[in-house]
Design an enzyme around this catalytic site. Structure first.
Site, PDB file in Angstrom:
ATOM      1  N   ARG A   5     -89.514  70.544  56.264  1.00  0.00           N
ATOM      2  CA  ARG A   5     -88.769  69.725  57.212  1.00  0.00           C
ATOM      3  C   ARG A   5     -88.981  68.235  56.994  1.00  0.00           C
ATOM      4  O   ARG A   5     -88.017  67.466  56.880  1.00  0.00           O
ATOM      5  CB  ARG A   5     -89.195  70.050  58.661  1.00  0.00           C
ATOM      6  CG  ARG A   5     -88.521  71.234  59.272  1.00  0.00           C
ATOM      7  CD  ARG A   5     -89.483  71.909  60.216  1.00  0.00           C
ATOM      8  NE  ARG A   5     -90.544  72.487  59.410  1.00  0.00           N
ATOM      9  CZ  ARG A   5     -90.476  73.725  58.887  1.00  0.00           C
ATOM     10  NH1 ARG A   5     -89.470  74.488  59.191  1.00  0.00           N
ATOM     11  NH2 ARG A   5     -91.427  74.201  58.115  1.00  0.00           N
ATOM     12  N   THR A   6     -90.237  67.790  56.940  1.00  0.00           N
ATOM     13  CA  THR A   6     -90.525  66.353  56.926  1.00  0.00           C
ATOM     14  C   THR A   6     -89.993  65.711  55.642  1.00  0.00           C
ATOM     15  O   THR A   6     -89.391  64.636  55.678  1.00  0.00           O
ATOM     16  CB  THR A   6     -92.047  66.132  57.065  1.00  0.00           C
ATOM     17  OG1 THR A   6     -92.515  66.914  58.166  1.00  0.00           O
ATOM     18  CG2 THR A   6     -92.380  64.683  57.286  1.00  0.00           C
ATOM     19  N   LYS A  14    -104.607  64.865  36.433  1.00  0.00           N
ATOM     20  CA  LYS A  14    -105.440  64.395  35.314  1.00  0.00           C
ATOM     21  C   LYS A  14    -106.548  63.459  35.804  1.00  0.00           C
ATOM     22  O   LYS A  14    -107.208  62.808  35.005  1.00  0.00           O
ATOM     23  CB  LYS A  14    -104.571  63.661  34.289  1.00  0.00           C
ATOM     24  CG  LYS A  14    -103.460  64.516  33.699  1.00  0.00           C
ATOM     25  CD  LYS A  14    -102.589  63.665  32.782  1.00  0.00           C
ATOM     26  CE  LYS A  14    -101.292  64.371  32.430  1.00  0.00           C
ATOM     27  NZ  LYS A  14    -100.303  63.462  31.845  1.00  0.00           N
ATOM     28  N   ARG A  44     -97.341  62.054  52.627  1.00  0.00           N
ATOM     29  CA  ARG A  44     -98.106  63.141  53.258  1.00  0.00           C
ATOM     30  C   ARG A  44     -99.322  63.391  52.388  1.00  0.00           C
ATOM     31  O   ARG A  44     -99.194  63.503  51.160  1.00  0.00           O
ATOM     32  CB  ARG A  44     -97.270  64.412  53.399  1.00  0.00           C
ATOM     33  CG  ARG A  44     -98.119  65.594  53.868  1.00  0.00           C
ATOM     34  CD  ARG A  44     -97.299  66.775  54.274  1.00  0.00           C
ATOM     35  NE  ARG A  44     -96.643  66.545  55.555  1.00  0.00           N
ATOM     36  CZ  ARG A  44     -96.023  67.494  56.261  1.00  0.00           C
ATOM     37  NH1 ARG A  44     -95.989  68.731  55.803  1.00  0.00           N
ATOM     38  NH2 ARG A  44     -95.452  67.217  57.408  1.00  0.00           N
ATOM     39  N   HIS A  80     -99.433  62.976  62.795  1.00  0.00           N
ATOM     40  CA  HIS A  80     -98.091  63.221  62.247  1.00  0.00           C
ATOM     41  C   HIS A  80     -97.134  62.437  63.160  1.00  0.00           C
ATOM     42  O   HIS A  80     -96.420  63.025  63.987  1.00  0.00           O
ATOM     43  CB  HIS A  80     -97.808  64.726  62.262  1.00  0.00           C
ATOM     44  CG  HIS A  80     -96.609  65.149  61.468  1.00  0.00           C
ATOM     45  ND1 HIS A  80     -95.687  64.266  60.951  1.00  0.00           N
ATOM     46  CD2 HIS A  80     -96.166  66.387  61.128  1.00  0.00           C
ATOM     47  CE1 HIS A  80     -94.742  64.952  60.305  1.00  0.00           C
ATOM     48  NE2 HIS A  80     -95.020  66.223  60.396  1.00  0.00           N
TER      49      HIS A  80
HETATM   50  N1   CP Z   1     -93.068  70.009  61.171  1.00  0.00           N
HETATM   51  C1   CP Z   1     -93.457  69.812  59.891  1.00  0.00           C
HETATM   52  O1   CP Z   1     -94.209  68.881  59.589  1.00  0.00           O
HETATM   53  O2   CP Z   1     -92.938  70.704  58.996  1.00  0.00           O
HETATM   54  P1   CP Z   1     -93.181  70.619  57.411  1.00  0.00           P
HETATM   55  O3   CP Z   1     -94.635  70.896  57.155  1.00  0.00           O
HETATM   56  O4   CP Z   1     -92.260  71.669  56.838  1.00  0.00           O
HETATM   57  O5   CP Z   1     -92.811  69.241  56.956  1.00  0.00           O
END
Ligand code: CP
Length: 316
Positions: free
Chosen positions: A62-63, A90, A112, A140
């Site tokens: 999603r993100t 590496k 991320r 998040h």
């Molecule tokens: N909600 C969320 O962060 O989903 P993903 O891990 O798929 O990005």
């Protein structure tokens, strides 16, 4: 876009550090972008000649897609990087990796990373805005911004005094921490509900109620944000370590239509995804009229457009 005052921060590292005005500004801007996304032509030129790098050192569906779409809807140029198959394997450091990407004239980094604080560290080393797309079990922030945006749509713009519960694996959840920070900024009564072993002791000091009783929490809440059990963060193997079995977890904390029926008033059901159907939430609830799960996903694009746009404005 019509904002007169910008964000108070050059990066989005977490909800901690944002003000209520920042959240209100992001939501107001996202509302305007949501209107754009409902037009036949969904694109605006706001970030033309601007390049965003999406760096994903951890899995995402999603993100990652939501940020990429948000960037493309704003007419930004986009480059995507995932740690698998890169020179990180590496031995290249995070700062070296990012500096090499920035040398290619990148204007903003969305990242991320599995390590809490990686974004804070990177922001102290480089001179472009950093957007946290999830750092381990820490924060998040765009998930919390889209969750609160969706709650405002569902329950009304003023969430003051509303009762919102976050249910499940609070201990390992960056979504929980960012949501608590955002909901407190908006004057919400926040409760967390889950097994004793999955609720950190320090939450009391954040002004959060703690419950281990889902049925009582359903009767208390205007909305429930159901979280997935994060087995991948519970230790080196997939063994369940914080409760006897998944079946027992579901018996105590799994949300079903029968349980929801205990409430005299409608309860809004949320989930950040990915869903484990039949564990924390039944398919009947996830697919019911109570659930706004796909609205959350839809709103994620508009909210991320707002974040990118406002940070770029501040830089510009
Ligand atoms: N909600 C969320 O962060 O989903 P993903 O891990 O798929 O990005």
């Amino acid at each position: 876009m019509s904002e007169t005052q910008g964000l108070s921060t050059p990066n989005l590292l977490g909800i901690k550090g944002l003000t209520k005005s920042d959240v209100d500004l992001i939501h107001a801007t996202a509302k305007e972008f949501k209107d754009v996304l409902n037009r036949p032509i969904k694109k605006v030129p706001s970030l033309r000649d601007f390049t965003v790098a999406n760096l994903f050192f951890e899995n995402s569906t999603r993100t990652r897609l939501s940020f990429e779409l948000a960037e493309k809807r704003l007419s930004a140029d986009v480059v995507n990087f995932s740690a698998a198959g890169s020179s990180v394997k590496k031995g290249e450091t995070l700062v070296d990796t990012v500096n090499n990407i920035l040398a290619m004239k990148v204007d903003m980094v969305v990242m991320r990373h599995p390590h809490p604080g990686a974004h804070q560290f990177l922001a102290s080393k480089v001179d472009v805005p950093i957007v946290n797309a999830g750092d381990g079990t820490h924060e998040h922030p765009t998930q919390a911004l889209l969750d609160t945006f969706s709650l405002r749509e569902a329950l009304g713009d003023d969430l003051t005094g509303k009762n919102i519960a976050i249910v499940g694996d609070i201990q390992h959840s960056r979504v929980a921490l960012s949501n608590i920070e955002a909901l407190k900024l908006l004057g919400v009564n926040v409760r967390v509900c889950g097994p004793e072993t999955l609720i950190p002791k320090h939450l009391h000091s954040m002004g959060v109620e703690v419950s281990h009783d889902l049925d009582d929490t359903i009767r208390w809440a205007d909305a429930l944000n159901m979280l997935r059990i994060q087995l991948e963060r519970q230790g080196p193997s997939d063994a369940v370590r914080f409760f006897p079995t998944l079946r027992e977890y579901t018996m105590r904390f799994g949300l079903t239509l029968e349980r929801l029926a205990q409430s005299d008033t409608p309860v809004v059901i949320m989930h950040p995804g990915p869903i484990n159907r039949g564990v924390e939430i039944s398919s009947e609830v996830a697919d019911s009229e109570h659930a706004i799960i796909l609205d959350q996903v839809e709103n994620g694009v508009a909210v991320r457009m707002a974040v990118l746009y406002l940070l770029a404005q501040r830089k510009g």
